[in-house]
Write a protein that holds these residues in place. Structure first.
Motif, PDB file in Angstrom:
ATOM      1  N   ARG A  23      -5.394   3.206   2.699  1.00 60.31           N
ATOM      2  CA  ARG A  23      -4.392   3.483   4.568  1.00 60.31           C
ATOM      3  C   ARG A  23      -4.507   4.602   5.435  1.00 60.31           C
ATOM      4  O   ARG A  23      -4.915   5.476   4.154  1.00 60.31           O
ATOM      5  N   ALA A  24      -5.153   4.773   6.318  1.00 58.66           N
ATOM      6  CA  ALA A  24      -5.612   5.659   7.213  1.00 58.66           C
ATOM      7  C   ALA A  24      -4.198   6.465   6.959  1.00 58.66           C
ATOM      8  O   ALA A  24      -3.719   6.562   7.440  1.00 58.66           O
ATOM      9  N   LEU A  25      -4.074   8.137   7.264  1.00 56.08           N
ATOM     10  CA  LEU A  25      -4.062   8.724   7.263  1.00 56.08           C
ATOM     11  C   LEU A  25      -4.513   9.844   8.243  1.00 56.08           C
ATOM     12  O   LEU A  25      -5.714  10.655   7.735  1.00 56.08           O
ATOM     13  N   PRO A  26      -4.557  10.437   9.651  1.00 56.49           N
ATOM     14  CA  PRO A  26      -5.301  10.391  10.592  1.00 56.49           C
ATOM     15  C   PRO A  26      -5.225  11.859  10.441  1.00 56.49           C
ATOM     16  O   PRO A  26      -4.095  12.813  10.368  1.00 56.49           O
ATOM     17  N   VAL A  39       1.266  16.444   3.240  1.00 55.53           N
ATOM     18  CA  VAL A  39       1.834  15.000   3.210  1.00 55.53           C
ATOM     19  C   VAL A  39       1.103  13.608   2.788  1.00 55.53           C
ATOM     20  O   VAL A  39       2.188  12.302   2.602  1.00 55.53           O
ATOM     21  N   ALA A  40      -0.441  13.766   1.719  1.00 53.46           N
ATOM     22  CA  ALA A  40      -0.551  12.175   1.773  1.00 53.46           C
ATOM     23  C   ALA A  40       0.083  11.780   0.728  1.00 53.46           C
ATOM     24  O   ALA A  40       0.821  12.737   0.087  1.00 53.46           O
ATOM     25  N   GLN A  41       0.087  10.019   1.009  1.00 53.00           N
ATOM     26  CA  GLN A  41       0.466  10.081  -0.823  1.00 53.00           C
ATOM     27  C   GLN A  41      -0.446   8.918  -1.350  1.00 53.00           C
ATOM     28  O   GLN A  41      -1.636   9.264  -0.848  1.00 53.00           O
ATOM     29  N   PRO A  42      -0.251   8.380  -2.529  1.00 53.34           N
ATOM     30  CA  PRO A  42      -1.101   7.531  -2.902  1.00 53.34           C
ATOM     31  C   PRO A  42      -1.657   6.739  -2.388  1.00 53.34           C
ATOM     32  O   PRO A  42      -0.346   5.809  -1.661  1.00 53.34           O
ATOM     33  N   GLY A  43      -3.334   6.304  -2.041  1.00 49.92           N
ATOM     34  CA  GLY A  43      -3.212   4.800  -1.468  1.00 49.92           C
ATOM     35  C   GLY A  43      -3.856   5.424  -0.365  1.00 49.92           C
ATOM     36  O   GLY A  43      -5.343   4.159   0.504  1.00 49.92           O
ATOM     37  N   ASP A  44      -3.861   6.350   0.363  1.00 52.66           N
ATOM     38  CA  ASP A  44      -4.287   7.057   1.653  1.00 52.66           C
ATOM     39  C   ASP A  44      -5.863   7.066   1.705  1.00 52.66           C
ATOM     40  O   ASP A  44      -6.682   7.930   0.422  1.00 52.66           O
ATOM     41  N   VAL A  45      -6.223   7.214   2.568  1.00 51.52           N
ATOM     42  CA  VAL A  45      -7.441   7.942   2.874  1.00 51.52           C
ATOM     43  C   VAL A  45      -8.084   8.566   4.639  1.00 51.52           C
ATOM     44  O   VAL A  45      -7.336   8.380   5.523  1.00 51.52           O
ATOM     45  N   LEU A  46      -7.842   9.748   4.432  1.00 54.05           N
ATOM     46  CA  LEU A  46      -8.419  10.453   5.714  1.00 54.05           C
ATOM     47  C   LEU A  46      -9.449  10.424   6.051  1.00 54.05           C
ATOM     48  O   LEU A  46      -9.902  10.398   5.966  1.00 54.05           O
ATOM     49  N   ALA A  83      -7.474  16.821  -3.867  1.00 55.86           N
ATOM     50  CA  ALA A  83      -6.840  14.783  -2.349  1.00 55.86           C
ATOM     51  C   ALA A  83      -7.417  13.516  -4.068  1.00 55.86           C
ATOM     52  O   ALA A  83      -6.301  13.175  -3.535  1.00 55.86           O
ATOM     53  N   ARG A  84      -7.892  13.833  -5.197  1.00 55.72           N
ATOM     54  CA  ARG A  84      -7.826  12.949  -6.022  1.00 55.72           C
ATOM     55  C   ARG A  84      -6.581  13.623  -6.739  1.00 55.72           C
ATOM     56  O   ARG A  84      -6.046  12.274  -7.000  1.00 55.72           O
ATOM     57  N   VAL A  85      -6.315  14.400  -7.028  1.00 57.32           N
ATOM     58  CA  VAL A  85      -4.622  14.942  -7.451  1.00 57.32           C
ATOM     59  C   VAL A  85      -3.395  14.231  -6.940  1.00 57.32           C
ATOM     60  O   VAL A  85      -2.891  13.576  -7.507  1.00 57.32           O
ATOM     61  N   LYS A  86      -3.356  13.646  -5.554  1.00 60.35           N
ATOM     62  CA  LYS A  86      -2.283  12.914  -4.709  1.00 60.35           C
ATOM     63  C   LYS A  86      -2.283  12.101  -4.288  1.00 60.35           C
ATOM     64  O   LYS A  86      -1.852  11.446  -4.068  1.00 60.35           O
ATOM     65  N   GLY A  87      -3.781  11.779  -4.998  1.00 62.57           N
ATOM     66  CA  GLY A  87      -4.185  10.024  -5.303  1.00 62.57           C
ATOM     67  C   GLY A  87      -4.696   9.187  -4.408  1.00 62.57           C
ATOM     68  O   GLY A  87      -4.799   8.937  -3.948  1.00 62.57           O
ATOM     69  N   VAL A  88      -5.723  10.460  -3.121  1.00 66.57           N
ATOM     70  CA  VAL A  88      -5.978  10.021  -2.166  1.00 66.57           C
ATOM     71  C   VAL A  88      -7.609   8.979  -2.817  1.00 66.57           C
ATOM     72  O   VAL A  88      -7.761   9.409  -3.485  1.00 66.57           O
ATOM     73  N   LEU A  89      -8.357   7.820  -2.117  1.00 57.26           N
ATOM     74  CA  LEU A  89      -8.948   7.317  -2.546  1.00 57.26           C
ATOM     75  C   LEU A  89      -9.565   7.998  -1.714  1.00 57.26           C
ATOM     76  O   LEU A  89     -11.447   7.484  -1.779  1.00 57.26           O
ATOM     77  N   GLY A  90     -10.565   8.144  -0.561  1.00 56.32           N
ATOM     78  CA  GLY A  90     -11.173   8.650  -0.300  1.00 56.32           C
ATOM     79  C   GLY A  90     -10.940   9.977   0.803  1.00 56.32           C
ATOM     80  O   GLY A  90     -10.277   9.951   2.174  1.00 56.32           O
ATOM     81  N   MET A  91     -12.358  10.137   2.160  1.00 58.25           N
ATOM     82  CA  MET A  91     -12.608  11.212   3.702  1.00 58.25           C
ATOM     83  C   MET A  91     -13.093  10.207   4.095  1.00 58.25           C
ATOM     84  O   MET A  91     -14.333   9.615   3.670  1.00 58.25           O
ATOM     85  N   VAL A  92     -13.216   9.809   5.510  1.00 59.32           N
ATOM     86  CA  VAL A  92     -14.275  10.132   6.548  1.00 59.32           C
ATOM     87  C   VAL A  92     -14.205  10.289   7.920  1.00 59.32           C
ATOM     88  O   VAL A  92     -12.972  10.904   8.023  1.00 59.32           O
TER      89      VAL A  92
END
Length: 450
Positions: free
Chosen positions: A297-300, A317-324, A345-354
């Motif tokens: 899910r996108a986090l812009p 504010v990132a949630q698990p499953g987010d992609v920045l 980011a990984r600790v927060k559950g962020v899956l990746g970044m664009v």
């Protein structure tokens, strides 16, 4: 007289009960584990259900209509009428009529609520089986309008009505959601109900039906949009209604994990093909290490050129499953993230970044298996003066990104799909994928036969 009902869902059961009450012999078929209405004989196959039937009702849903018709056609008697009652495009009804091979086909459009009206719900009928069909439904008490036209004409009438009805239902759902979010739901309900002839009851039916039948109504709205295009009318509101219906099913546009999982094996290129090449980020944004893939899910995020305070705000504010998804102004000279931010980011559950900008620590990112897409790499780190923010829409690689949009990235690049369109896009992308697989197999087979 025997009536066969193919599809014993809500509408099929009500029509079956109507014919049973009228003294008809009714045989039903449905492959799903659904109840058999009282007085209906349950058949094990389509062929068994239609054998000897004079009237065959197709109520399986538009997605299965052609397959069910093809299964029934060889077993229909010379005096049988196939009554196609699904909400479908005029072209589908026309195709069935062309393949009928002498069997009469009635294109039936239901122009009211079957749960409310039952077998007495108003109908519009066309095709060479229209008159015979109209007589049977009029005997049940249904008002029937017969069009002196081929199959497809009734479906077109239905879809013209759907432009208004489905759009109105979608608008009611969105308005009530806004009222609830503002803490003024009761007031908003009163305002909407006061404008509707049916008041609260009709408003609730529109809202509840939009959610309960969201997928089917979305497909109907897409078919209605095609009719509008053929008439030279831009279907802006109709397509928006289609997307909102799907969004309502997906809990106000939130992407559920099951839908995200379904995208796991879908290539970005196929998603782009399914969306007429729209929603694909510019080619300058590419995977920084081979084999990177992400679905989330996108986090812009917005970052001023050479600054990364927006990414820091996003990690709060990132949630698990987010992609920045970071608007870094396309700057290739200063890296906006590297190994340490990837770890956070990984600790927060962020899956990746664009990142529409540069990154660094590329080898470490690969070792971490943290997926990143960027315009390039630079050893120069960022400033932290700002401005920068997270959560508001941004433009990245030529695509506007909202919070909660679907993000899919692989070795070809990145696709962004509005959340409300993700389910419909998945169906279309899987169809593209299947078509390519079939064409590839045909190419291989043609080479092997030489």
């Amino acid at each position: 007289m025997t009536v066969a009902v193919l599809g014993l869902g809500e509408a099929g059961s009500l029509y079956a009960q109507g014919f049973v009450s009228a003294g008809r012999t009714v045989v039903g078929f449905d492959p799903a584990d659904v109840p058999t209405p009282d007085g209906v004989v349950r058949a094990a196959t389509v062929a068994e259900a239609v054998d000897g039937a004079h009237l065959v009702l197709g109520l399986t849903g538009a997605a299965h209509a052609e397959a069910v018709f093809d299964a029934a056609r060889p077993h229909l008697g010379p005096d049988a009428v196939f009554v196609e009652m699904n909400s479908a495009s005029p072209s589908l009804k026309q195709r069935l009529a062309r393949r009928a091979g002498g069997v009469a086909v009635a294109d039936v459009a239901v122009v009211g609520s079957v749960p409310e009206g039952g077998a007495r719900t108003a109908l519009v009928v066309s095709g060479d089986g229209a008159e015979a069909t109209a007589a049977e439904f009029r005997a049940l008490g249904a008002p029937v309008e017969v069009l002196a036209a081929e199959a497809g004409a009734a479906a077109r009438r239905k879809l013209l009505r759907s432009v208004f009805m489905k759009g109105l239902g979608a608008l009611v759902v969105e308005t009530l959601a806004a009222g609830e979010a503002a803490g003024d739901l009761d007031w908003v309900r009163g305002q909407v109900a006061a404008q509707l002839a049916g008041g609260d009851a009709w408003m609730d039916r529109l809202a509840q039906g939009t959610v309960k039948h969201g997928v089917r109504r979305s497909h109907e709205s897409v078919a209605a949009a095609q009719v509008l295009r053929e008439l030279g009318v831009s279907p802006t509101m109709t397509l928006a209604a289609a997307d909102l219906h799907l969004g309502a099913v997906r809990d106000e546009h939130r992407l559920e994990q099951g839908l995200l999982d379904a995208y796991a094996g879908v290539p970005v290129a196929n998603i782009g093909d399914a969306r007429e090449r729209l929603g694909l980020l510019a080619g300058r944004i590419s995977a920084v290490w081979p084999g990177a893939r992400v679905v989330g899910r996108a986090l812009p995020v917005f970052c001023r050129k050479g600054e990364n305070i927006g990414i820091l705000a996003a990690l709060d504010v990132a949630q698990p499953g987010d992609v920045l998804v970071v608007d870094g102004q396309g700057d290739p000279d200063r890296a906006l993230m590297g190994e340490l931010l990837a770890e956070r980011a990984r600790v927060k559950g962020v899956l990746g970044m664009v990142v529409d900008g540069a990154v660094r620590d590329v080898e470490e990112l690969q070792e971490l298996r943290f997926p990143v897409w960027a315009v390039g790499s630079s050893p120069a780190g960022p400033y932290k003066n700002g401005p920068g923010w997270a959560g508001r829409p941004v433009a990245v690689g030529g695509v506007v990104v909202h919070r909660g949009d679907l993000v899919v990235g692989d070795g070809d690049g990145v696709a962004v799909v509005p959340a409300a369109e993700a389910e419909r896009t998945l169906v279309d992308a899987l169809a593209v994928q299947a078509d390519e697989a079939a064409r590839r197999a045909a190419i291989v087979a043609s080479g092997a036969s030489r």
